[in-house]
Design a protein around this motif. Structure first.
Motif, PDB file in Angstrom:
ATOM      1  N   LEU A  49      -7.485   9.241   3.567  1.00 13.65           N
ATOM      2  CA  LEU A  49      -8.547   8.405   2.404  1.00 13.65           C
ATOM      3  C   LEU A  49     -10.063   7.639   2.954  1.00 13.65           C
ATOM      4  N   VAL A  50      -9.628   7.260   4.452  1.00 11.26           N
ATOM      5  CA  VAL A  50     -11.183   6.361   5.327  1.00 11.26           C
ATOM      6  C   VAL A  50     -11.584   7.842   5.493  1.00 11.26           C
ATOM      7  N   GLY A  51     -11.163   8.928   6.071  1.00 13.15           N
ATOM      8  CA  GLY A  51     -12.321  10.535   6.315  1.00 13.15           C
ATOM      9  C   GLY A  51     -12.955  10.908   4.889  1.00 13.15           C
ATOM     10  N   LEU A  52     -12.334  10.776   4.445  1.00  9.92           N
ATOM     11  CA  LEU A  52     -12.635  10.954   3.194  1.00  9.92           C
ATOM     12  C   LEU A  52     -13.635  10.874   2.576  1.00  9.92           C
ATOM     13  N   ASN A  53     -13.516   9.413   2.537  1.00  5.81           N
ATOM     14  CA  ASN A  53     -14.842   8.282   1.802  1.00  5.81           C
ATOM     15  C   ASN A  53     -16.060   8.649   3.084  1.00  5.81           C
ATOM     16  N   LYS A  54     -15.593   8.556   4.362  1.00  5.98           N
ATOM     17  CA  LYS A  54     -16.981   8.847   5.653  1.00  5.98           C
ATOM     18  C   LYS A  54     -17.460  10.331   4.620  1.00  5.98           C
ATOM     19  N   TYR A  55     -16.464  10.949   4.417  1.00  7.95           N
ATOM     20  CA  TYR A  55     -17.174  12.805   4.087  1.00  7.95           C
ATOM     21  C   TYR A  55     -17.956  12.302   2.832  1.00  7.95           C
ATOM     22  N   ALA A  56     -17.843  11.517   2.125  1.00  7.32           N
ATOM     23  CA  ALA A  56     -18.663  10.993   0.895  1.00  7.32           C
ATOM     24  C   ALA A  56     -19.685  10.582   1.118  1.00  7.32           C
ATOM     25  N   ILE A  57     -19.807   8.962   1.667  1.00  7.30           N
ATOM     26  CA  ILE A  57     -20.891   8.612   1.655  1.00  7.30           C
ATOM     27  C   ILE A  57     -21.679   9.128   3.209  1.00  7.30           C
ATOM     28  N   ALA A  76      -7.876  13.362   8.006  1.00 11.61           N
ATOM     29  CA  ALA A  76      -7.364  12.120   9.126  1.00 11.61           C
ATOM     30  C   ALA A  76      -7.710  11.463  10.384  1.00 11.61           C
ATOM     31  N   LEU A  77      -8.419  12.547  10.382  1.00 13.65           N
ATOM     32  CA  LEU A  77      -8.854  12.980  12.342  1.00 13.65           C
ATOM     33  C   LEU A  77     -10.289  11.710  11.907  1.00 13.65           C
ATOM     34  N   LEU A  78     -11.085  12.231  11.375  1.00  8.01           N
ATOM     35  CA  LEU A  78     -11.881  12.037  11.169  1.00  8.01           C
ATOM     36  C   LEU A  78     -11.899  10.250  10.647  1.00  8.01           C
ATOM     37  N   GLY A  79     -11.052   9.609  10.055  1.00 13.73           N
ATOM     38  CA  GLY A  79     -10.697   8.577   9.068  1.00 13.73           C
ATOM     39  C   GLY A  79      -9.902   7.347  10.562  1.00 13.73           C
ATOM     40  N   ALA A  80      -9.032   8.459  11.392  1.00 10.45           N
ATOM     41  CA  ALA A  80      -9.232   7.361  12.516  1.00 10.45           C
ATOM     42  C   ALA A  80      -9.589   7.314  13.745  1.00 10.45           C
ATOM     43  N   MET A 126     -21.780   2.445  -4.443  1.00 11.28           N
ATOM     44  CA  MET A 126     -21.278   3.814  -4.926  1.00 11.28           C
ATOM     45  C   MET A 126     -19.758   4.217  -4.667  1.00 11.28           C
ATOM     46  N   ASN A 127     -19.380   5.062  -6.091  1.00  9.97           N
ATOM     47  CA  ASN A 127     -17.370   4.598  -6.089  1.00  9.97           C
ATOM     48  C   ASN A 127     -17.981   6.547  -5.664  1.00  9.97           C
ATOM     49  N   THR A 128     -16.254   5.981  -5.025  1.00  5.38           N
ATOM     50  CA  THR A 128     -15.542   7.105  -4.354  1.00  5.38           C
ATOM     51  C   THR A 128     -14.482   7.347  -4.559  1.00  5.38           C
ATOM     52  N   ILE A 129     -13.761   7.959  -5.244  1.00  7.03           N
ATOM     53  CA  ILE A 129     -11.920   8.407  -5.143  1.00  7.03           C
ATOM     54  C   ILE A 129     -11.471  10.075  -4.270  1.00  7.03           C
ATOM     55  N   ALA A 130     -10.266   9.032  -3.733  1.00  4.60           N
ATOM     56  CA  ALA A 130     -10.734   9.897  -2.349  1.00  4.60           C
ATOM     57  C   ALA A 130      -8.857  10.409  -2.751  1.00  4.60           C
ATOM     58  N   ILE A 131      -8.500  11.850  -2.731  1.00  2.00           N
ATOM     59  CA  ILE A 131      -7.591  11.684  -2.958  1.00  2.00           C
ATOM     60  C   ILE A 131      -6.534  12.314  -2.061  1.00  2.00           C
ATOM     61  N   ASP A 132      -5.370  12.831  -1.438  1.00  2.00           N
ATOM     62  CA  ASP A 132      -5.029  13.394   0.056  1.00  2.00           C
ATOM     63  C   ASP A 132      -3.735  13.563  -1.342  1.00  2.00           C
ATOM     64  N   CYS A 133      -3.868  15.286  -1.316  1.00  2.00           N
ATOM     65  CA  CYS A 133      -2.281  16.038  -2.097  1.00  2.00           C
ATOM     66  C   CYS A 133      -1.827  16.346  -0.868  1.00  2.00           C
ATOM     67  N   GLY A 134      -0.897  16.001  -0.398  1.00  2.00           N
ATOM     68  CA  GLY A 134       0.180  16.248   0.804  1.00  2.00           C
ATOM     69  C   GLY A 134       1.339  16.565   0.395  1.00  2.00           C
ATOM     70  N   GLY A 135       2.038  17.364   1.514  1.00  2.00           N
ATOM     71  CA  GLY A 135       3.556  18.176   1.187  1.00  2.00           C
ATOM     72  C   GLY A 135       4.784  16.877   0.522  1.00  2.00           C
ATOM     73  N   SER A 136       4.682  15.725   1.079  1.00  2.00           N
ATOM     74  CA  SER A 136       5.129  14.470   0.156  1.00  2.00           C
ATOM     75  C   SER A 136       4.693  13.868  -0.838  1.00  2.00           C
ATOM     76  N   ALA A 142      -7.177   6.049  -3.191  1.00  2.00           N
ATOM     77  CA  ALA A 142      -8.134   5.218  -3.697  1.00  2.00           C
ATOM     78  C   ALA A 142      -9.321   5.809  -4.715  1.00  2.00           C
ATOM     79  N   LEU A 143      -9.993   4.243  -4.798  1.00  2.00           N
ATOM     80  CA  LEU A 143     -10.666   4.470  -5.164  1.00  2.00           C
ATOM     81  C   LEU A 143     -12.541   2.751  -4.317  1.00  2.00           C
ATOM     82  N   PHE A 144     -12.676   3.707  -3.790  1.00  2.00           N
ATOM     83  CA  PHE A 144     -13.196   2.590  -2.684  1.00  2.00           C
ATOM     84  C   PHE A 144     -15.164   2.663  -2.730  1.00  2.00           C
ATOM     85  N   GLN A 145     -15.049   1.769  -3.174  1.00  2.00           N
ATOM     86  CA  GLN A 145     -16.808   0.963  -3.388  1.00  2.00           C
ATOM     87  C   GLN A 145     -17.009   0.828  -2.030  1.00  2.00           C
TER      88      GLN A 145
END
Length: 437
Positions: free
Chosen positions: A426-434, A233-237, A1-11, A16-19
């Motif tokens: 990014l890791v949290g977004l991937n967990k969310y995706a899969i 972030a907390l999910l990925g942590a 599975m391909n996941t593209i995770a993007i974090d739109c932060g203030g800075s 990242a592309l996850f497989q």
């Protein structure tokens, strides 16, 4: 599975592309500066941001034909768009505290504090602040800046999805709750509060987790509703148990615990989380944003002497000087903006002895004060240290400054289990995706 995770932060925009669970490609762009003193209806920041987001996606997707797309975004901001999806306002960040500006002798925050909406505000889980969408929207209304034509309300991630897909996205509860216009007990928009701060021609998105499918320049995309960056972030942590305590230290900082039920209190914010949990969080603690005040100072001094150094170089140097310093009698106050620790918005350096004002001693003092701030808030969250079984650190400031982590750990005892996460958003977004949540 391909996941593209993007974090739109203030800075930064980080992607990242996850497989499956492996990052196979990364990309990053510096975020455009926050909308300044321009007219609110001039879409300067968002018009810079959208091409960057698309460029980031296509960079990551260059070798894949189909992917799941997930966004997280800084919370407490919003944008109003026209019916065709074009921006009506610029993106209004949480840093733009229009709600504190007085119109005819009174601010929008002061109006909301007059009592009629106390229960609605309590049920939002968010205390009133000048930068919340609830108070900023009321400011727009009072200034006569809301069009009579149909308008659509979006959080930042939702608007990006609207632009990419041409479809109306759902708003994830983690983002809806951050607006101050959500009823966390009912799990829906608070129509009473929305009717007061906005106008009838503004449409709000459905709240939920329904994905959108669309084709983006030849790529087959399934896009999930955007997450609030704190929860991602907390999910990925790996923040997952009620006896964990989280120190999420980035541009801003929060100390958080998990609870099985909605618990409303004036002492902390309550936010939706995952797997049936709710997040008790005390946010807006001085962290990277406050540290940057000093970085800018050092950078300006160097510039005056004709020396140009990057922020990264300055960070590296002052942290090395801090490690060499055993003690400092300086005192600092990091209250450059509204925090839960003080009721003013100005910082200071004091107790300056003749030989005390050095880079190392200043940085040592700043870090010690940050440790004291985070421990004070953690004790407010849970006075009984024995109930805390694990410390979860996330955010760039927590990773970068070892002495900051060590100061917090020492408060709980050096034998307590500690997690220091990497790429947590990014890791949290991937967990969310899969669907690991």
């Amino acid at each position: 599975m391909n996941t593209i995770a993007i974090d739109c932060g203030g800075s930064f925009l980080k992607g990242a592309l996850f497989q499956d669970n492996i990052i196979v490609k990364r990309a990053q762009r510096q975020s455009p500066v926050v909308h300044g003193n321009e007219e609110i209806l001039e879409p300067i920041q968002i018009n810079h941001l959208m091409p960057m987001v698309k460029d980031l996606i296509f960079d990551l997707a260059s070798d894949v034909e189909e992917f799941t797309l997930c966004f997280s975004n800084e919370m407490h901001g919003f944008i109003l768009a026209n019916q065709d999806g074009s921006p009506y306002t610029d993106y209004i960040s949480w840093q733009k505290e229009y709600g504190n500006e007085e119109i005819e002798g009174i601010s929008s925050v002061a109006i909301l504090k007059q009592g009629e909406y106390d229960e609605d505000i309590s049920h939002s889980g968010m205390p009133l602040r000048g930068g919340l969408p609830s108070s900023n929207m009321l400011y727009l209304k009072r200034k006569g800046l809301l069009s009579e034509s149909p308008l659509f309300f979006y959080t930042l991630g939702d608007y990006i999805i609207r632009q990419l897909s041409g479809k109306e996205p759902w708003c994830h509860p983690t983002n809806a709750a951050a607006t101050g216009l959500y009823d966390i007990q009912k799990g829906q928009w608070n129509s009473n509060l929305i009717d007061f701060v906005s106008v009838k021609n503004i449409s709000f998105p459905q709240i939920g987790v329904a994905p959108l499918s669309f084709v983006l320049e030849g790529h087959q995309v399934v896009c999930l509703p955007a997450l609030g960056d704190q929860q991602a972030a907390l999910l990925g942590a790996g923040f997952e148990k009620t006896d964990d305590i989280s120190f999420n230290l980035g541009t801003g900082a929060q100390v958080s615990r998990l609870t099985d039920n909605v618990e409303l209190s004036p002492d902390y914010q309550t936010r939706p989380y995952f797997n049936g949990y709710y997040l008790k969080s005390i946010p807006h603690l001085p962290s990277g944003r406050a540290l940057n005040v000093f970085v800018r100072f050092f950078k300006d001094v160097l510039h005056v002497f004709g020396v140009e150094k990057s922020d990264a170089d300055i960070w590296e140097c002052i942290l090395e000087e801090e490690k060499k310093c055993d003690h400092s009698d300086l005192k600092v106050d990091l209250s450059f903006f509204q925090t839960p620790l003080t009721d003013y918005e100005v910082g200071s350096i004091s107790n300056i002895g003749e030989h005390e004002l050095t880079a190392g001693k200043l940085m040592k003092t700043i870090i010690n004060q940050m440790v004291n701030n985070f421990v004070t808030i953690a004790e407010r969250m849970e006075p009984d240290k024995s109930k805390i079984k694990r410390l979860v650190f996330s955010g760039g400031v927590a990773r970068r400054i070892e002495s900051l982590r060590e100061g917090i750990i020492s408060h709980y005892g050096n034998n307590i289990p500690v997690v220091v996460s990497e790429d947590e958003t990014l890791v949290g977004l991937n967990k969310y995706a899969i669907n690991e949540i």
